[in-house]
Design a protein around this motif. Structure first.
Motif, short mmCIF file in Angstrom:
data_model
loop_
_atom_site.label_atom_id
_atom_site.label_comp_id
_atom_site.label_asym_id
_atom_site.label_seq_id
_atom_site.Cartn_x
_atom_site.Cartn_y
_atom_site.Cartn_z
N LYS A 82 -10.30 36.11 -25.65
CA LYS A 82 -9.95 34.76 -26.11
C LYS A 82 -9.54 33.90 -24.91
CE LYS A 82 -7.15 36.88 -28.97
NZ LYS A 82 -6.23 37.32 -30.05
N PRO A 83 -10.48 33.64 -24.00
CA PRO A 83 -10.12 32.88 -22.78
C PRO A 83 -9.68 31.45 -23.08
CG PRO A 83 -12.51 33.12 -22.97
CD PRO A 83 -11.91 34.01 -24.01
N GLU A 84 -10.06 30.94 -24.24
CA GLU A 84 -9.62 29.58 -24.59
C GLU A 84 -8.11 29.53 -24.86
OE1 GLU A 84 -10.59 31.67 -28.43
OE2 GLU A 84 -11.42 31.57 -26.39
N ILE A 85 -7.52 30.69 -25.17
CA ILE A 85 -6.07 30.77 -25.41
C ILE A 85 -5.36 31.38 -24.21
CG2 ILE A 85 -4.26 31.71 -26.90
CD1 ILE A 85 -6.30 31.85 -29.16
N TYR A 86 -5.90 32.51 -23.73
CA TYR A 86 -5.25 33.27 -22.66
C TYR A 86 -6.09 33.13 -21.39
CZ TYR A 86 -3.07 34.85 -26.90
OH TYR A 86 -2.42 34.86 -28.12
N GLN A 87 -5.87 32.02 -20.71
CA GLN A 87 -6.73 31.64 -19.58
C GLN A 87 -6.43 32.40 -18.29
OE1 GLN A 87 -6.22 27.40 -19.31
NE2 GLN A 87 -6.93 27.03 -21.40
N LYS A 88 -5.17 32.81 -18.11
CA LYS A 88 -4.76 33.39 -16.83
C LYS A 88 -4.48 34.88 -16.88
CE LYS A 88 -2.67 29.04 -15.25
NZ LYS A 88 -1.41 28.41 -14.77
N VAL A 89 -4.42 35.46 -18.09
CA VAL A 89 -4.09 36.88 -18.22
C VAL A 89 -5.04 37.55 -19.21
CG1 VAL A 89 -1.64 36.59 -17.64
CG2 VAL A 89 -2.39 36.40 -20.03
N ASP A 90 -5.07 38.88 -19.13
CA ASP A 90 -5.89 39.66 -20.07
C ASP A 90 -5.27 39.62 -21.46
OD1 ASP A 90 -4.17 42.45 -20.45
OD2 ASP A 90 -3.88 41.54 -18.48
N ASP A 91 -6.12 39.70 -22.48
CA ASP A 91 -5.63 39.91 -23.84
C ASP A 91 -6.07 41.26 -24.39
OD1 ASP A 91 -8.29 39.51 -25.17
OD2 ASP A 91 -8.01 37.44 -24.53
N GLU A 92 -6.83 42.00 -23.57
CA GLU A 92 -7.33 43.33 -23.97
C GLU A 92 -7.25 44.27 -22.78
OE1 GLU A 92 -8.26 45.95 -26.59
OE2 GLU A 92 -8.47 43.87 -27.25
N ALA A 93 -6.67 45.46 -22.99
CA ALA A 93 -6.55 46.42 -21.89
C ALA A 93 -6.63 47.85 -22.42
CB ALA A 93 -5.24 46.22 -21.15
N SER A 94 -7.39 48.67 -21.71
CA SER A 94 -7.43 50.11 -21.96
C SER A 94 -7.11 50.82 -20.66
CB SER A 94 -8.81 50.55 -22.47
OG SER A 94 -9.09 49.96 -23.73
N ILE A 95 -6.17 51.75 -20.72
CA ILE A 95 -5.69 52.45 -19.53
C ILE A 95 -5.84 53.95 -19.75
CG2 ILE A 95 -3.73 52.77 -17.98
CD1 ILE A 95 -2.51 50.20 -19.23
N ILE A 96 -6.42 54.63 -18.78
CA ILE A 96 -6.56 56.09 -18.84
C ILE A 96 -5.69 56.72 -17.76
CG2 ILE A 96 -8.12 58.06 -18.69
CD1 ILE A 96 -10.40 56.20 -19.51
N LEU A 97 -4.75 57.54 -18.20
CA LEU A 97 -3.91 58.29 -17.28
C LEU A 97 -4.40 59.74 -17.26
CD1 LEU A 97 -0.39 57.05 -18.46
CD2 LEU A 97 -2.00 55.94 -16.88
N GLN A 98 -4.76 60.23 -16.07
CA GLN A 98 -5.25 61.60 -15.95
C GLN A 98 -4.19 62.47 -15.29
OE1 GLN A 98 -8.33 62.84 -17.18
NE2 GLN A 98 -7.09 64.68 -16.88
N TYR A 99 -3.88 63.58 -15.94
CA TYR A 99 -2.92 64.57 -15.43
C TYR A 99 -3.69 65.86 -15.16
CZ TYR A 99 0.50 61.25 -17.23
OH TYR A 99 1.24 60.11 -17.47
N PRO A 100 -3.06 66.85 -14.52
CA PRO A 100 -3.79 68.09 -14.21
C PRO A 100 -4.46 68.73 -15.42
CG PRO A 100 -1.74 68.03 -12.99
CD PRO A 100 -1.72 66.84 -13.90
N LYS A 101 -3.80 68.70 -16.59
CA LYS A 101 -4.38 69.35 -17.77
C LYS A 101 -4.29 68.48 -19.02
CE LYS A 101 -3.56 74.10 -16.22
NZ LYS A 101 -2.94 75.42 -16.55
N ALA A 102 -4.05 67.20 -18.84
CA ALA A 102 -3.92 66.31 -19.99
C ALA A 102 -4.41 64.92 -19.63
CB ALA A 102 -2.46 66.24 -20.45
N GLN A 103 -4.76 64.18 -20.67
CA GLN A 103 -5.20 62.80 -20.49
C GLN A 103 -4.52 61.93 -21.54
OE1 GLN A 103 -9.33 60.99 -21.53
NE2 GLN A 103 -9.52 61.71 -19.41
N CYS A 104 -4.13 60.73 -21.13
CA CYS A 104 -3.53 59.76 -22.05
C CYS A 104 -4.36 58.48 -22.02
CB CYS A 104 -2.09 59.46 -21.65
SG CYS A 104 -1.29 58.21 -22.68
#
Length: 360
Positions: free
Chosen positions: A233-255
């Motif tokens: 929605k760049p018409e509303i949120y012009q300077k920042v993200d409105d959607e984010a997906s983050i993957i954290l990788q650990y030795p034996k786990a993922q978040c």
């Protein structure tokens, strides 16, 4: 008889002192959660002694709405701290101002509680931790999900080994968007400012997943962080993200952290899968679990957490007065929340570069 009377008076004096309200000041009125402190008249564990705010419109609004004496308002933070001498300060301004609040409070031995996350940069987070340690103060970071009985229940399953080793965690947080849910213009200005907030949905809601995963793994840092952000929605949120997906990788786990201002409805839920079973914290008091392959899924209904974990200011009061001690793996504590900021900074870097960021 005189000795007994002296002991009785002494005991009652100590007891009264232990129950006296904690002197708390507020730093900032622009954060959308600040109303909480003015709507707890039924609790007597804190006394509001001062408010720092430079926006005269907000000062007039809050003074009128909550029938507050204008004498407790200050436009100078240091003057307020020196005049009202609070035992603790609760920060309700922009996230990047947290470091300034702690810099003012720490040398004066004043404890601090901030709204999530702790800071916008890893450098600020480390400096806050340094100041807290040097001056022997507590700096708490308030997360709504810290109050959830469901998260505590799931963590207990993990620590008891009932889920086995954690392999996959999904944390989903967010709502329809700040404008869509009608936040104040002052809070909207913070949330949509990449400097004041650090990012958009990535920081606003990504911090929850980073906080919970670090807690589940007892402070372990991820090996790597990969993030993708977008402006739906760049018409509303012009300077920042409105959607984010983050993957954290650990030795034996993922978040996988899904932080969004595009959900159909507000949500804060967590799914934890181990090699023996899984548990899903559906909301604050509901858990779905399956602890063996041949067992059916069951739904657990929990009571809310007991006091003081129903109110962040009650937690603050108990910490200040020594009734509650935060361990190094506490959701509110500095060790976890410094790591949270490191994760968020790495996520911003990954999203900007399009590459995975590997932590040392």
């Amino acid at each position: 008889m005189k000795t007994l009377l002296f002991l009785l008076v002494g005991f009652l004096g100590i007891e009264a002192l232990a129950q006296s309200p904690v002197r708390v000041a507020v730093a900032g009125l622009s954060h959308g959660h600040v109303g909480w402190i003015f709507n707890r008249a039924d609790k007597k564990d804190i006394e509001l002694v001062g408010i720092y705010e430079t926006n005269p419109d907000l000062v007039n609004l809050f003074a009128s709405k909550y029938k507050l004496d204008k004498k407790i308002f200050f436009s100078d933070l240091n003057k307020m701290l020196d005049e009202v001498k609070p035992e603790a300060v609760s920060a309700f301004g922009a996230i990047n101002e947290h470091i300034t609040i702690v810099e003012a409070c720490a040398p004066r031995k004043i404890h601090v509680m901030v709204e999530k996350p702790l800071a916008t940069t890893f450098a600020d987070a480390k400096e806050i931790q340094k100041l807290a340690e040097q001056n022997s103060i507590q700096v708490l970071t308030n997360y709504e999900t810290s109050w959830y009985a469901s998260n505590q229940y799931v963590n207990d399953l993990v620590q008891q080994g009932k889920l086995g080793d954690i392999r996959k965690v999904m944390v989903n947080d967010g709502h329809q968007g700040p404008k869509e849910i009608g936040v104040s213009k002052e809070f909207f200005a913070i949330l949509t400012d990449p400097v004041k907030n650090g990012a958009g949905a990535l920081v606003d809601f990504g911090c929850y997943g980073a906080n919970l995963m670090t807690w589940l793994l007892k402070g372990e840092r991820p090996l790597s962080v990969t993030a993708v952000t977008h402006q739906n929605k760049p018409e509303i949120y012009q300077k920042v993200d409105d959607e984010a997906s983050i993957i954290l990788q650990y030795p034996k786990a993922q978040c996988i952290i899904q932080a969004s201002w595009n959900w159909s409805f507000g949500r804060k839920d967590m799914e934890v899968f181990g090699n023996k079973g899984y548990a899903v914290a559906v909301n604050a008091t509901t858990v779905r679990q399956r602890l063996a392959e041949k067992s059916p899924e069951e739904t657990i209904k929990l009571d809310p957490r007991p006091a003081p974990y129903t109110d962040p200011f009650s937690v603050l009061a108990d910490v200040v007065q020594g009734r509650l001690t935060l361990d190094k793996n506490d959701l509110y504590g500095l060790p976890i929340n410094v790591t949270v900021v490191e994760i968020l900074e790495s996520a911003r870097e990954s999203a900007k570069s399009g590459k995975t960021v590997f932590l040392n």
